[in-house]
Design a protein around this motif. Structure first.
Motif, PDB file in Angstrom:
ATOM      1  N   HIS A 246       1.561   8.793  -6.065  1.00 32.14           N
ATOM      2  CA  HIS A 246       1.851  10.214  -5.825  1.00 32.14           C
ATOM      3  C   HIS A 246       2.750  10.770  -6.928  1.00 32.14           C
ATOM      4  N   PHE A 247       3.829  10.058  -7.239  1.00 31.04           N
ATOM      5  CA  PHE A 247       4.761  10.548  -8.269  1.00 31.04           C
ATOM      6  C   PHE A 247       4.069  10.622  -9.633  1.00 31.04           C
ATOM      7  N   LEU A 248       3.227   9.633  -9.927  1.00 31.05           N
ATOM      8  CA  LEU A 248       2.519   9.633 -11.220  1.00 31.05           C
ATOM      9  C   LEU A 248       1.536  10.799 -11.293  1.00 31.05           C
ATOM     10  N   SER A 249       0.868  11.082 -10.182  1.00 34.82           N
ATOM     11  CA  SER A 249      -0.105  12.187 -10.197  1.00 34.82           C
ATOM     12  C   SER A 249       0.606  13.516 -10.437  1.00 34.82           C
ATOM     13  N   LEU A 250       1.836  13.660  -9.892  1.00 34.51           N
ATOM     14  CA  LEU A 250       2.608  14.885 -10.136  1.00 34.51           C
ATOM     15  C   LEU A 250       2.971  14.992 -11.617  1.00 34.51           C
ATOM     16  N   GLU A 251       3.362  13.863 -12.199  1.00 33.97           N
ATOM     17  CA  GLU A 251       3.769  13.865 -13.605  1.00 33.97           C
ATOM     18  C   GLU A 251       2.594  14.217 -14.536  1.00 33.97           C
TER      19      GLU A 251
ATOM     20  N   VAL B 158       0.856  -1.199   0.000  1.00 38.66           N
ATOM     21  CA  VAL B 158       0.000   0.000   0.000  1.00 38.66           C
ATOM     22  C   VAL B 158       0.890   1.248   0.000  1.00 38.66           C
ATOM     23  N   LEU B 159       1.980   1.178   0.774  1.00 34.93           N
ATOM     24  CA  LEU B 159       2.914   2.311   0.842  1.00 34.93           C
ATOM     25  C   LEU B 159       3.662   2.482  -0.477  1.00 34.93           C
ATOM     26  N   ASP B 160       4.215   1.392  -0.998  1.00 32.16           N
ATOM     27  CA  ASP B 160       4.993   1.492  -2.241  1.00 32.16           C
ATOM     28  C   ASP B 160       4.108   1.954  -3.399  1.00 32.16           C
ATOM     29  N   SER B 161       2.904   1.407  -3.485  1.00 37.78           N
ATOM     30  CA  SER B 161       2.034   1.827  -4.587  1.00 37.78           C
ATOM     31  C   SER B 161       1.526   3.250  -4.330  1.00 37.78           C
ATOM     32  N   GLY B 162       1.402   3.626  -3.062  1.00 37.05           N
ATOM     33  CA  GLY B 162       1.013   5.009  -2.735  1.00 37.05           C
ATOM     34  C   GLY B 162       2.072   6.002  -3.211  1.00 37.05           C
ATOM     35  N   ARG B 163       3.338   5.635  -2.982  1.00 39.64           N
ATOM     36  CA  ARG B 163       4.426   6.512  -3.459  1.00 39.64           C
ATOM     37  C   ARG B 163       4.385   6.598  -4.985  1.00 39.64           C
TER      38      ARG B 163
ATOM     39  N   LYS C  95      10.827   9.133 -18.631  1.00 39.52           N
ATOM     40  CA  LYS C  95      10.280   9.734 -17.397  1.00 39.52           C
ATOM     41  C   LYS C  95       9.606   8.667 -16.534  1.00 39.52           C
ATOM     42  N   LEU C  96       8.918   7.747 -17.207  1.00 38.35           N
ATOM     43  CA  LEU C  96       8.241   6.679 -16.479  1.00 38.35           C
ATOM     44  C   LEU C  96       9.271   5.795 -15.766  1.00 38.35           C
ATOM     45  N   ASP C  97      10.363   5.488 -16.481  1.00 38.63           N
ATOM     46  CA  ASP C  97      11.422   4.675 -15.864  1.00 38.63           C
ATOM     47  C   ASP C  97      11.996   5.386 -14.632  1.00 38.63           C
ATOM     48  N   ALA C  98      12.148   6.697 -14.736  1.00 39.37           N
ATOM     49  CA  ALA C  98      12.695   7.464 -13.602  1.00 39.37           C
ATOM     50  C   ALA C  98      11.722   7.431 -12.420  1.00 39.37           C
ATOM     51  N   ILE C  99      10.427   7.469 -12.706  1.00 44.62           N
ATOM     52  CA  ILE C  99       9.419   7.423 -11.632  1.00 44.62           C
ATOM     53  C   ILE C  99       9.434   6.047 -10.955  1.00 44.62           C
ATOM     54  N   VAL C 100       9.589   5.007 -11.771  1.00 40.58           N
ATOM     55  CA  VAL C 100       9.675   3.651 -11.210  1.00 40.58           C
ATOM     56  C   VAL C 100      10.877   3.564 -10.263  1.00 40.58           C
ATOM     57  N   GLN C 101      12.005   4.128 -10.688  1.00 35.44           N
ATOM     58  CA  GLN C 101      13.204   4.076  -9.843  1.00 35.44           C
ATOM     59  C   GLN C 101      13.007   4.900  -8.571  1.00 35.44           C
ATOM     60  N   ARG C 102      12.370   6.059  -8.708  1.00 37.96           N
ATOM     61  CA  ARG C 102      12.132   6.898  -7.525  1.00 37.96           C
ATOM     62  C   ARG C 102      11.225   6.162  -6.528  1.00 37.96           C
ATOM     63  N   THR C 103      10.283   5.385  -7.065  1.00 35.27           N
ATOM     64  CA  THR C 103       9.399   4.590  -6.199  1.00 35.27           C
ATOM     65  C   THR C 103      10.216   3.546  -5.436  1.00 35.27           C
ATOM     66  N   ARG C 104      11.097   2.846  -6.166  1.00 31.83           N
ATOM     67  CA  ARG C 104      11.946   1.828  -5.508  1.00 31.83           C
ATOM     68  C   ARG C 104      12.788   2.463  -4.396  1.00 31.83           C
ATOM     69  N   ASP C 105      13.228   3.699  -4.635  1.00 27.76           N
ATOM     70  CA  ASP C 105      14.105   4.381  -3.672  1.00 27.76           C
ATOM     71  C   ASP C 105      13.311   5.281  -2.712  1.00 27.76           C
ATOM     72  N   GLY C 106      11.986   5.141  -2.726  1.00 29.43           N
ATOM     73  CA  GLY C 106      11.128   6.081  -1.988  1.00 29.43           C
ATOM     74  C   GLY C 106      11.453   6.163  -0.506  1.00 29.43           C
TER      75      GLY C 106
END
Ligand code: APR
Length: 320
Positions: free
Chosen positions: A155-160, A147-152, A207-218
């Motif tokens: 959030h990042f996707l909504s900003l994009e 829930v936390l990881d998908s929440g992050r 950009k999507l790849d960068a968001i995926v990485q930011r999620t992993r490193d959230g």
């Protein structure tokens, strides 16, 4: 009818935030347990004193005695140590495994009918160990991560995209660590899958790849900013969503670290998967089809978790 009883094992940053959220949402009465004398009592009293202005009815009690969690409907476990900058979640394993033993035995002896949500890291290994030590049914013990990881991710996707977070749904599988698997194919804006949004020009693959990485490193991003501990508002809010699904029998479809036996080719193993949470606890594990790349990422993540579970067994031979 008596209010549900919610036991919070660990009254630190996440534990205190959980207590406040339970009270504000009037989900039930709270018992805050911690080995640190004064901390759970102080937080329980402080939150109780916010009741008149906050407009809620709930009883909060702080304690150092497991006897006080007797009959709890839900136990949320955050006992242990959080990471500091430069540490991975896995670095916490040795210390937090000992904590899981004490907590698991406390729950076994005093609240064996509870639905247990573990938050302590490294999550997937700790929820496995907690289940082993407590001996509770597998469907009543799960871990909060998806829930936390998908929440992050949401959030990042909504900003994009410049759209509401509520209209973004996202899917993250696997362990709660650097190998987690954000699945773009199953993540959508109001039902439109992310790969289609790339085609529609809403974003680029880079950009999507960068968001995926930011999620992993959230988690590490927050640790780096706070410097003295790890995230607590989002982890607490995520666990509350799961607790509410159980207490209100909502049958919510939520990703969490669940015992997977049969699905995904796994043979009795805790890892992040989509589940249905209702009055029966983890009522169902949902098995989705993965393509070759997704399967490879998932397998890598499962292997990482298996390594941690092996390390737990090496530390405590009794874990079997
Ligand atoms: N029994 C009960 N409480 C314990 C025990 C124990 N054996 N050992 C430690 N604690 C308590 C500490 O006294 C502290 O109050 O656990 C609390 C942890 O709180 P914080 O240090 O503020 O950590 P927090 O940010 O809440 O994170 C807790 O969740 O996300 C994970 O990685 C994080 O493992 C960490 C956990």
């Amino acid at each position: 009818m008596a209010r549900p009883k919610i036991a919070l094992i660990g009254a630190g940053q996440i534990g205190g935030t959980l207590a406040h959220l339970v009270a504000l949402k009037e989900l039930g009465d709270v018992v805050l347990f911690d080995i640190a004398e004064g901390t759970p009592e102080g937080k329980a009293l402080d939150i109780s004193e916010s009741g008149p202005a906050g407009g809620f009815d709930a009883t909060l009690k702080g304690t150092q005695s497991y006897a006080d969690i007797a009959g709890a409907d839900v136990c949320i476990v955050t006992a242990g140590v959080p990471r500091k900058p430069g540490m991975s979640r896995d670095d916490l394993l040795g210390i937090n495994l000992k904590v899981m033993k004490a907590v698991g035995e406390g729950i076994r002896d005093h609240a064996p009918d509870a639905f247990v949500i573990c938050i302590t890291n490294p999550l997937d290994a700790m929820v496995w160990a907690l289940r082993q030590y407590s001996g509770l049914p597998h469907e009543k013990v799960c871990g909060m991560a998806g829930v936390l990881d998908s929440g992050r991710f949401r959030h990042f996707l909504s900003l994009e995209f410049g759209v509401s977070m509520r209209d973004v749904s996202a899917f993250v599988l696997g362990g709660h660590g650097d190998t987690m698997v954000p699945l773009t194919r199953y993540s959508t804006v109001a039902g439109i899958p992310l790969p289609d949004l790339v085609k529609m020009g809403w974003t680029t693959q880079e950009k999507l790849d960068a968001i995926v990485q930011r999620t992993r490193d959230g988690g590490a991003e927050i640790v780096g900013l706070l410097k003295t501990g790890s995230a607590y508002y989002a982890p607490a809010t995520s666990a509350i969503e799961m607790a509410e699904a159980y207490l209100k029998d909502q049958k919510r479809v939520l990703p969490c670290a669940a015992h997977v036996d049969g699905a995904y080719g796994l043979d009795g193993f805790y890892v992040g998967v989509p589940t249905v949470i209702g009055a029966g606890g983890i009522e169902r594990v949902i098995e989705i089809a993965m393509n070759k790349d997704e399967q490879a990422m998932f397998d890598k993540s499962v292997d990482a978790v298996k390594g941690l579970v092996k390390a737990c067994k090496e530390i405590d031979g009794a874990l079997g």
